[in-house]
Design an enzyme around this catalytic site. Structure first.
Site, PDB file in Angstrom:
ATOM      1  N   HIS A   1      -1.735  -1.437 -31.954  1.00 33.12           N
ATOM      2  CA  HIS A   1      -1.435  -0.364 -32.910  1.00 33.12           C
ATOM      3  C   HIS A   1      -1.697  -0.865 -34.317  1.00 33.12           C
ATOM      4  CE1 HIS A   1       0.638   2.847 -35.044  1.00 33.12           C
ATOM      5  NE2 HIS A   1       1.133   1.882 -35.798  1.00 33.12           N
TER       6      HIS A   1
ATOM      7  N   ASN B   1      -4.154   0.798 -24.876  1.00 28.70           N
ATOM      8  CA  ASN B   1      -5.315   0.348 -25.654  1.00 28.70           C
ATOM      9  C   ASN B   1      -5.037  -0.921 -26.469  1.00 28.70           C
ATOM     10  OD1 ASN B   1      -3.651   1.529 -27.480  1.00 28.70           O
ATOM     11  ND2 ASN B   1      -5.166   2.864 -28.402  1.00 28.70           N
TER      12      ASN B   1
ATOM     13  N   TYR C   1       6.749   6.605 -32.174  1.00 31.66           N
ATOM     14  CA  TYR C   1       5.624   7.535 -31.986  1.00 31.66           C
ATOM     15  C   TYR C   1       6.061   8.993 -32.155  1.00 31.66           C
ATOM     16  CZ  TYR C   1       1.741   4.453 -30.582  1.00 31.66           C
ATOM     17  OH  TYR C   1       0.706   3.546 -30.563  1.00 31.66           O
TER      18      TYR C   1
ATOM     19  N   LYS D   1       0.296  -4.439 -28.011  1.00 27.24           N
ATOM     20  CA  LYS D   1       1.035  -3.638 -27.034  1.00 27.24           C
ATOM     21  C   LYS D   1       1.219  -4.409 -25.721  1.00 27.24           C
ATOM     22  CE  LYS D   1      -0.550   0.790 -28.993  1.00 27.24           C
ATOM     23  NZ  LYS D   1      -1.216   2.102 -28.705  1.00 27.24           N
TER      24      LYS D   1
ATOM     25  N   GLU E   1       6.838   2.533 -40.555  1.00 31.09           N
ATOM     26  CA  GLU E   1       6.796   1.705 -39.343  1.00 31.09           C
ATOM     27  C   GLU E   1       7.363   0.304 -39.587  1.00 31.09           C
ATOM     28  OE1 GLU E   1       2.909   4.075 -37.552  1.00 31.09           O
ATOM     29  OE2 GLU E   1       2.656   2.019 -38.264  1.00 31.09           O
TER      30      GLU E   1
HETATM   31  P1  IDP Z   1      -4.520   5.302 -32.927  1.00 33.22           P
HETATM   32  O1  IDP Z   1      -3.573   4.345 -32.239  1.00 33.22           O
HETATM   33  O2  IDP Z   1      -5.944   4.843 -32.834  1.00 33.22           O
HETATM   34  O3  IDP Z   1      -4.101   5.634 -34.338  1.00 33.22           O
HETATM   35  P2  IDP Z   1      -3.507   7.948 -32.146  1.00 33.22           P
HETATM   36  O4  IDP Z   1      -4.337   9.183 -32.004  1.00 33.22           O
HETATM   37  O5  IDP Z   1      -2.591   7.849 -33.322  1.00 33.22           O
HETATM   38  O6  IDP Z   1      -4.496   6.693 -32.078  1.00 33.22           O
HETATM   39  O7  IDP Z   1      -2.658   7.836 -30.795  1.00 33.22           O
HETATM   40  C1  IDP Z   1      -1.547   6.964 -30.712  1.00 33.22           C
HETATM   41  C2  IDP Z   1      -1.606   6.265 -29.365  1.00 33.22           C
HETATM   42  O8  IDP Z   1      -1.489   7.232 -28.323  1.00 33.22           O
HETATM   43  C3  IDP Z   1      -2.934   5.559 -29.066  1.00 33.22           C
HETATM   44  O9  IDP Z   1      -3.006   4.263 -29.657  1.00 33.22           O
HETATM   45  C4  IDP Z   1      -2.911   5.497 -27.555  1.00 33.22           C
HETATM   46  O10 IDP Z   1      -2.044   4.465 -27.074  1.00 33.22           O
HETATM   47  C5  IDP Z   1      -2.272   6.840 -27.204  1.00 33.22           C
HETATM   48  N1  IDP Z   1      -3.263   7.896 -26.949  1.00 33.22           N
HETATM   49  C6  IDP Z   1      -4.088   8.503 -27.850  1.00 33.22           C
HETATM   50  N2  IDP Z   1      -4.853   9.442 -27.279  1.00 33.22           N
HETATM   51  C7  IDP Z   1      -4.507   9.450 -25.955  1.00 33.22           C
HETATM   52  C8  IDP Z   1      -4.937  10.219 -24.809  1.00 33.22           C
HETATM   53  O11 IDP Z   1      -5.797  11.102 -24.886  1.00 33.22           O
HETATM   54  N3  IDP Z   1      -4.334   9.923 -23.615  1.00 33.22           N
HETATM   55  C9  IDP Z   1      -3.361   8.960 -23.492  1.00 33.22           C
HETATM   56  N4  IDP Z   1      -2.929   8.244 -24.530  1.00 33.22           N
HETATM   57  C10 IDP Z   1      -3.482   8.459 -25.747  1.00 33.22           C
HETATM   58 MG    MG Z   2      -2.351   6.631 -34.973  1.00 32.96          MG
END
Ligand code: IDP
Ligand code: MG
Length: 141
Positions: free
Chosen positions: A117, A114, A51, A11, A128
């Protein structure tokens, strides 16, 4: 475990940190191979489509702003159990909660930014990969 493909993304926060070397080292050490690779800046609407499953979540607007805020590196990784292996390398969604040594712990910024992905299932990987590498003939590893 089956031979699989997964969509992996570095990212914008981690691309900005210019730490691709250790990321590719981790990929290689896990026995995964990048079989498609491109660096691009997603538009807001591309990020929204990517997303789309998170459309209803309160952070959707901010998340798609971030995802389209700078260049990202998109990859298709191939190997045994590629989907699970790549997610294991990433660690928990929130870098603060990720296990030491995982990529999100090492390089991620916060729960939203974070760093990485990874597809979570064969069906999402297929969607995807088709979404970000449309019409591409990807040569197997
Ligand atoms: P993942 O990437 O570990 O599968 P997901 O729950 O699918 O996690 O969430 C997709 C993306 O959304 C995450 O990688 C992160 O960038 C963002 N995200 C997830 N939870 C939060 C949150 O509580 N606050 C802000 N962004 C979040
Ligand atoms: Mg996810």
């Amino acid at each position: 475990m089956a031979r699989e493909r997964t969509l992996a993304m570095i990212k914008p926060d981690v691309v900005k940190k210019n730490v691709l070397g250790p990321v590719f080292t981790a990929i290689e050490e896990a026995g995964l191979r990048p079989v498609a690779l491109r660096r691009t800046q997603l538009s807001k609407s591309q990020a929204e489509g990517f997303y789309a499953v998170h459309r209803q979540r309160p952070f959707f607007g901010e998340l798609t702003e971030f995802m389209s805020s700078g260049p990202a590196v998109l990859m298709v990784l191939e190997g045994e159990d590629a989907i699970g292996r790549w997610r294991e390398l990433l660690g928990a969604t929130n870098p603060a909660e990720a296990v030491d040594g995982t990529l999100r712990k090492r390089f991620g910024t916060n729960i939203q930014c974070n760093g990485f992905h990874g597809s979570d299932a064969p069906e999402t990987a297929a969607f995807e990969i088709g979404y970000l590498f449309p019409g591409m003939d990807i040569v197997p590893a």
